[in-house]
Write an enzyme that holds these catalytic residues in place. Structure first.
Site, mmCIF file in Angstrom:
data_model
loop_
_atom_site.group_PDB
_atom_site.id
_atom_site.type_symbol
_atom_site.label_atom_id
_atom_site.label_comp_id
_atom_site.label_asym_id
_atom_site.label_seq_id
_atom_site.Cartn_x
_atom_site.Cartn_y
_atom_site.Cartn_z
ATOM 1 N N MET A 1 44.745 21.878 -102.871
ATOM 2 C CA MET A 1 43.682 22.563 -103.599
ATOM 3 C C MET A 1 42.555 21.602 -103.994
ATOM 4 O O MET A 1 41.374 21.944 -103.897
ATOM 5 C CB MET A 1 44.252 23.239 -104.845
ATOM 6 N N LYS B 1 21.020 34.441 -101.422
ATOM 7 C CA LYS B 1 22.272 35.015 -101.929
ATOM 8 C C LYS B 1 23.376 33.964 -101.869
ATOM 9 O O LYS B 1 23.219 32.924 -101.206
ATOM 10 C CB LYS B 1 22.645 36.235 -101.084
ATOM 11 N N ARG C 1 26.466 49.584 -90.989
ATOM 12 C CA ARG C 1 26.914 49.088 -92.288
ATOM 13 C C ARG C 1 26.138 49.922 -93.295
ATOM 14 O O ARG C 1 26.406 51.113 -93.390
ATOM 15 C CB ARG C 1 26.630 47.575 -92.391
ATOM 16 N N TYR D 1 52.195 18.341 -98.548
ATOM 17 C CA TYR D 1 53.028 19.541 -98.668
ATOM 18 C C TYR D 1 53.658 19.929 -97.334
ATOM 19 O O TYR D 1 53.019 19.811 -96.291
ATOM 20 C CB TYR D 1 52.191 20.718 -99.160
HETATM 21 C C1 PLP Z 1 22.339 37.724 -95.402
HETATM 22 C C2 PLP Z 1 21.325 38.614 -94.814
HETATM 23 C C3 PLP Z 1 20.214 38.079 -94.154
HETATM 24 C C4 PLP Z 1 20.075 36.602 -93.836
HETATM 25 O O1 PLP Z 1 20.871 36.356 -92.708
HETATM 26 P P1 PLP Z 1 20.847 34.955 -91.917
HETATM 27 O O2 PLP Z 1 21.545 35.270 -90.652
HETATM 28 O O3 PLP Z 1 21.586 33.971 -92.762
HETATM 29 O O4 PLP Z 1 19.436 34.584 -91.714
HETATM 30 C C5 PLP Z 1 19.233 38.950 -93.721
HETATM 31 N N1 PLP Z 1 19.349 40.279 -93.917
HETATM 32 C C6 PLP Z 1 20.411 40.834 -94.525
HETATM 33 C C7 PLP Z 1 20.478 42.304 -94.697
HETATM 34 C C8 PLP Z 1 21.439 40.023 -94.975
HETATM 35 O O5 PLP Z 1 22.506 40.582 -95.545
#
Ligand code: PLP
Length: 375
Positions: free
Chosen positions: A316, A41, A135, A268
């Site tokens: 930036m 991801k 969650r 800045y």
């Molecule tokens: C992002 C994610 C992972 C991977 O997590 P890491 O700590 O980077 O290995 C695994 N499971 C879920 C549900 C995630 O959202």
């Protein structure tokens, strides 16, 4: 398509050998029957999803997880024909794409299962069970609601999973909480089996679940950050003693050098003022490229094997460093923010720590302007 000239303004060098080694190391500490389901991801945590997924595919990995349909489609388009699990919410207007691309959707709760089931065509899903993170996932103590998910028509349920929320922690409280989550998940799976609900894969661990609870045996492990060769924080240590190798280095270019006289300020907001005669360098990378603005007057970089401080506010697209102590710094030189230069090294964990965050946020925040190149 931008030209590659070896003089990019900012780049992320991706070491595929290190990726391969991390895969091997992680596979070694996992039970044989447990397969990796890499988390690619957020553009593979900033490393480039297509590049990383293709490489893992060529190494025999067939299962992946992502956060959204769009990320999954990107993988399909580069030839990933295996299982792709979407870990998050997909809106009904994209259910068609789930079906069309043969993607596996996470069931967020029993209400969402109904929505998926009522859509019309059969969708493949993994059921997320909430064992304490609170969650997504149907609460594991809502047993009946979990069982009900199997009563939906048009759902092909090929997996059941949960997520650990304190597996990186080593306090007694965190260890106990995690063990309760594991127990809770195992109970859930056993109860499903006892009701005759079978034929699904299980997975629970992310990177820290693997590194700190290596004996667990599920069908998959959803590893992300560890695969990219870093821990989330430099304070972390893990039960499994393995040497992960950072996959990404991050660099930019020294674009000019100038003298600053005592009392003159740079950048800045007059945030930095020279206390004496000094030499500063301007670097072609900024917060839009993923260098956190929190590193203003605080971060470090490497130039020709020397460690130098970031001075003034990060802009930036550019930032400034103090190169007074670097004998031969000149325009065009490389400036390393993550990686090695000579005998010096800045690890992603250090940069993240200086910025008050974790490596996951830094790596996934590397901007699109940063050229990815493989080594
Ligand atoms: C992002 C994610 C992972 C991977 O997590 P890491 O700590 O980077 O290995 C695994 N499971 C879920 C549900 C995630 O959202």
């Amino acid at each position: 398509m931008s030209a590659v000239c070896g003089k990019e303004r900012a780049w992320a060098a991706i070491n595929l050998n290190h990726l391969e080694e991390n895969v091997r190391q992680l596979q070694k500490i996992l039970p044989k029957e447990c397969r990796l389901m890499p988390a690619v991801k957020a553009d593979a945590y900033g490393h480039g999803a297509r590049l990383i997924a293709r490489e893992l595919w060529n190494r025999g990995i067939r299962d992946f997880c992502v956060a959204s349909v769009d990320e999954a489609v990107e993988l399909r388009e580069c030839g990933i024909t295996g299982q792709i699990l979407i870990l998050g919410y997909t809106p009904p207007c994209q259910f068609e794409e789930l079906w069309q691309y043969g993607l596996t959707q996470t069931v967020i709760d029993s209400a969402y299962a109904k929505e998926l089931g009522a859509w019309g065509k059969e969708l493949t899903v993994h059921v997320c069970v909430d064992t304490g993170m609170h969650r997504i996932g149907e609460r594991s103590d809502h047993r009946e609601a979990v069982y009900e998910i199997w009563k939906n028509d048009n759902l092909s349920i090929t997996g059941v999973f949960s997520h650990l929320c304190a597996s990186d922690g080593m306090t007694k409280e965190e260890r106990e909480y995690t063990k309760r989550q594991i127990q809770d998940f195992d109970d859930m799976v056993q109860k499903l089996h006892r009701r005759g609900i079978t034929g699904f894969w299980t997975h629970l661990q992310g990177s820290y679940g693997v590194l700190n609870y290596p004996g667990l045996s599920y069908d998959y492990a959803r590893v992300g950050i560890a695969l990219y060769g870093v821990l989330s924080s430099r304070r972390d240590w893990t039960i499994a003693d393995i040497r992960l190798k950072p996959v990404m280095s991050l660099g930019a270019r020294l674009v000019c050098i100038k003298m600053l006289h005592a009392g003159e300020s740079a950048g800045y907001g007059l945030a930095f003022t020279a206390s004496g005669e000094m030499r500063i360098g301007v670097v072609s990378i900024g917060y839009a490229d993923g260098i956190p603005r929190d590193l203003s007057n605080r971060g470090h970089a490497l130039v020709n094997g020397c460690r130098v401080p970031v001075i003034g506010r990060i802009c930036m697209d550019q930032l400034m460093i103090d190169v007074s102590e670097v004998k031969k710094a000149s325009a065009g030189d490389e400036v390393i923010f993550i990686g090695r230069s000579g005998d010096e090294e800045i690890r992603a964990e250090e940069l993240a720590g200086d910025a008050g965050t974790i490596t996951n946020e830094i790596l996934s925040g590397i901007g699109r302007r940063v050229k990815r190149k493989t080594i």
